[in-house]
Motif scaffolding. Structure first.
Motif, PDB file in Angstrom:
ATOM      1  N   MET A   1      52.371  53.162  22.389  1.00 18.04           N
ATOM      2  CA  MET A   1      52.896  52.451  22.663  1.00 18.04           C
ATOM      3  C   MET A   1      52.554  51.287  22.729  1.00 18.04           C
ATOM      4  N   ASP A   2      52.546  49.423  23.438  1.00 20.65           N
ATOM      5  CA  ASP A   2      52.100  48.924  23.166  1.00 20.65           C
ATOM      6  C   ASP A   2      51.107  48.757  23.451  1.00 20.65           C
ATOM      7  N   ILE A   3      50.001  47.266  23.221  1.00 19.78           N
ATOM      8  CA  ILE A   3      48.453  47.138  23.602  1.00 19.78           C
ATOM      9  C   ILE A   3      48.823  45.852  24.930  1.00 19.78           C
ATOM     10  N   LEU A   4      47.826  47.342  25.860  1.00 17.93           N
ATOM     11  CA  LEU A   4      47.769  46.135  27.026  1.00 17.93           C
ATOM     12  C   LEU A   4      46.249  45.932  26.935  1.00 17.93           C
ATOM     13  N   SER A   5      46.342  44.425  27.399  1.00 24.53           N
ATOM     14  CA  SER A   5      44.979  43.878  28.000  1.00 24.53           C
ATOM     15  C   SER A   5      44.570  44.300  30.065  1.00 24.53           C
ATOM     16  N   GLN A   6      43.461  44.331  30.137  1.00 19.91           N
ATOM     17  CA  GLN A   6      42.953  44.839  31.648  1.00 19.91           C
ATOM     18  C   GLN A   6      43.944  43.809  32.486  1.00 19.91           C
ATOM     19  N   GLU A   7      44.585  42.527  32.402  1.00 19.14           N
ATOM     20  CA  GLU A   7      45.239  41.949  33.139  1.00 19.14           C
ATOM     21  C   GLU A   7      46.485  42.394  33.461  1.00 19.14           C
ATOM     22  N   GLU A   8      46.839  42.892  31.712  1.00 14.89           N
ATOM     23  CA  GLU A   8      48.743  43.747  31.791  1.00 14.89           C
ATOM     24  C   GLU A   8      48.319  44.729  33.133  1.00 14.89           C
ATOM     25  N   ILE A   9      47.485  45.268  32.322  1.00 14.32           N
ATOM     26  CA  ILE A   9      46.775  46.854  32.868  1.00 14.32           C
ATOM     27  C   ILE A   9      47.787  47.171  34.746  1.00 14.32           C
ATOM     28  N   ARG A  10      46.466  45.729  35.212  1.00 12.32           N
ATOM     29  CA  ARG A  10      46.195  45.570  36.859  1.00 12.32           C
ATOM     30  C   ARG A  10      47.774  45.228  37.016  1.00 12.32           C
ATOM     31  N   ASP A  11      48.195  44.256  36.454  1.00 10.80           N
ATOM     32  CA  ASP A  11      49.222  43.913  36.698  1.00 10.80           C
ATOM     33  C   ASP A  11      50.728  44.500  36.776  1.00 10.80           C
ATOM     34  N   ALA A  12      50.777  45.751  36.735  1.00 11.32           N
ATOM     35  CA  ALA A  12      51.398  47.036  36.052  1.00 11.32           C
ATOM     36  C   ALA A  12      51.757  47.918  36.993  1.00 11.32           C
ATOM     37  N   PHE A  13      51.068  48.174  37.794  1.00 11.48           N
ATOM     38  CA  PHE A  13      50.905  48.565  38.996  1.00 11.48           C
ATOM     39  C   PHE A  13      51.900  48.567  40.134  1.00 11.48           C
ATOM     40  N   VAL A  14      52.451  49.417  40.665  1.00  9.00           N
ATOM     41  CA  VAL A  14      53.626  49.533  40.918  1.00  9.00           C
ATOM     42  C   VAL A  14      53.315  50.019  42.689  1.00  9.00           C
ATOM     43  N   ASN A  15      51.745  50.907  42.590  1.00  7.80           N
ATOM     44  CA  ASN A  15      52.478  51.605  44.027  1.00  7.80           C
ATOM     45  C   ASN A  15      51.119  51.338  44.479  1.00  7.80           C
ATOM     46  N   CYS A  16      49.980  50.009  44.355  1.00  6.33           N
ATOM     47  CA  CYS A  16      49.031  50.295  45.285  1.00  6.33           C
ATOM     48  C   CYS A  16      49.616  48.731  45.916  1.00  6.33           C
ATOM     49  N   SER A  17      48.570  47.684  46.345  1.00  8.13           N
ATOM     50  CA  SER A  17      48.432  46.741  47.270  1.00  8.13           C
ATOM     51  C   SER A  17      47.864  45.842  46.051  1.00  8.13           C
ATOM     52  N   ARG A  18      48.231  44.304  46.032  1.00  9.41           N
ATOM     53  CA  ARG A  18      47.682  43.802  44.682  1.00  9.41           C
ATOM     54  C   ARG A  18      45.436  44.039  45.075  1.00  9.41           C
ATOM     55  N   SER A  19      45.399  43.559  46.042  1.00 14.64           N
ATOM     56  CA  SER A  19      43.618  44.106  46.048  1.00 14.64           C
ATOM     57  C   SER A  19      43.512  45.235  45.548  1.00 14.64           C
ATOM     58  N   GLU A  20      44.114  46.125  45.785  1.00 16.46           N
ATOM     59  CA  GLU A  20      43.589  46.860  45.561  1.00 16.46           C
ATOM     60  C   GLU A  20      43.610  47.624  44.044  1.00 16.46           C
ATOM     61  N   ALA A  21      44.674  46.910  43.616  1.00 18.03           N
ATOM     62  CA  ALA A  21      45.310  46.481  41.342  1.00 18.03           C
ATOM     63  C   ALA A  21      44.008  46.314  41.594  1.00 18.03           C
ATOM     64  N   ALA A  22      43.065  44.694  42.282  1.00 18.38           N
ATOM     65  CA  ALA A  22      42.055  43.887  41.278  1.00 18.38           C
ATOM     66  C   ALA A  22      41.038  44.441  41.371  1.00 18.38           C
ATOM     67  N   GLU A  23      40.973  45.856  42.604  1.00 22.65           N
ATOM     68  CA  GLU A  23      39.872  46.282  42.494  1.00 22.65           C
ATOM     69  C   GLU A  23      39.509  47.866  41.807  1.00 22.65           C
ATOM     70  N   LEU A  24      40.827  48.111  40.521  1.00 28.27           N
ATOM     71  CA  LEU A  24      40.509  49.437  39.639  1.00 28.27           C
ATOM     72  C   LEU A  24      40.092  49.254  39.207  1.00 28.27           C
ATOM     73  N   PRO A  25      38.991  50.610  38.554  1.00 35.49           N
ATOM     74  CA  PRO A  25      38.213  50.551  37.466  1.00 35.49           C
ATOM     75  C   PRO A  25      39.183  50.918  36.608  1.00 35.49           C
ATOM     76  N   MET A  26      39.144  49.863  35.072  1.00 36.60           N
ATOM     77  CA  MET A  26      39.513  50.014  33.894  1.00 36.60           C
ATOM     78  C   MET A  26      39.394  51.553  33.346  1.00 36.60           C
ATOM     79  N   PRO A  27      40.221  51.235  32.076  1.00 30.17           N
ATOM     80  CA  PRO A  27      39.211  52.840  31.385  1.00 30.17           C
ATOM     81  C   PRO A  27      38.453  52.540  30.749  1.00 30.17           C
ATOM     82  N   PRO A  28      38.256  53.593  30.327  1.00 31.37           N
ATOM     83  CA  PRO A  28      36.844  53.677  29.449  1.00 31.37           C
ATOM     84  C   PRO A  28      37.100  53.696  28.365  1.00 31.37           C
ATOM     85  N   GLY A  29      36.304  52.700  27.055  1.00 36.45           N
ATOM     86  CA  GLY A  29      36.589  52.325  26.255  1.00 36.45           C
ATOM     87  C   GLY A  29      38.143  52.201  25.911  1.00 36.45           C
ATOM     88  N   LEU A  30      38.429  51.136  26.675  1.00 38.69           N
ATOM     89  CA  LEU A  30      39.728  50.470  26.213  1.00 38.69           C
ATOM     90  C   LEU A  30      39.916  49.778  25.252  1.00 38.69           C
TER      91      LEU A  30
END
Ligand SMILES: [Zn+2]
Length: 166
Positions: free
Chosen positions: A1-30
């Motif tokens: 898959m293509d490289i994703l930034s933290q920003e792109e990862i947060r923006d990708a979420f489809v089944n939670c609210s924007r505020s939940e997406a802003a809060e969710l923990p990023m993958p370790p060792g990204l």
């Protein structure tokens, strides 16, 4: 898959609210992820054992999905096979992960479930060399088939969560 930034990862979420997406923990060792060896990115929530997150590449861009492992499947010691990598060596826990569907369907309580490696080990599993006890077949072709199968099953799951026709 293509490289994703933290920003792109947060923006990708489809089944939670924007505020939940802003809060969710990023993958370790990204920054250490080898994206060329990933059909999807998956990680667990360090604060909530049952919660997991996956990001799946699709034709319409990456699709991020919040998952919840069912209690029953986490307690059960019965061996189950992952529906995505179809790993038969059963070296990991496999849980029933459930995702709320995107949009109104999810708000109405509509969910989609899949049996999945508990720690999202599918991408490593499909790359393991096939058992040497089976002779007379092309190991590289077997691995390539497994990788393609995993990518396809992940993509189909993303389409189901998003609600697209598949
Ligand atoms: Zn798996």
């Amino acid at each position: 898959m293509d490289i994703l930034s933290q920003e792109e990862i947060r923006d990708a979420f489809v089944n939670c609210s924007r505020s939940e997406a802003a809060e969710l923990p990023m993958p370790p060792g990204l920054h250490e992820v080898d994206w060329s060896r990933r059909e999807y990115l998956g990680w667990r929530d360090p604060r909530t054992a049952q919660r997991g997150f996956i990001v799946i590449p699709t034709e319409n861009g990456p699709v991020g999905i919040v998952l919840r492992a069912s209690d029953a499947s986490m307690r059960s010691n019965a061996p189950s096979m992952c529906g995505w990598c179809q790993d038969v060596q059963l070296t990991h826990d496999v849980y029933l992960y459930v995702a709320k569907r995107a949009g109104q369907a999810g708000r109405n309580g509509d969910t989609v479930g899949t049996m999945l490696c508990g720690g999202f080990e599918c991408c490593e599993n499909v790359r393991r060399p096939p058992s040497p006890s089976i002779v007379g077949f092309d190991a590289e072709a077997v691995v390539a088939d497994r990788i393609a199968g995993l990518a396809e099953r992940a993509r189909r799951f993303a389409a189901t969560v998003v609600g697209a026709r598949i």
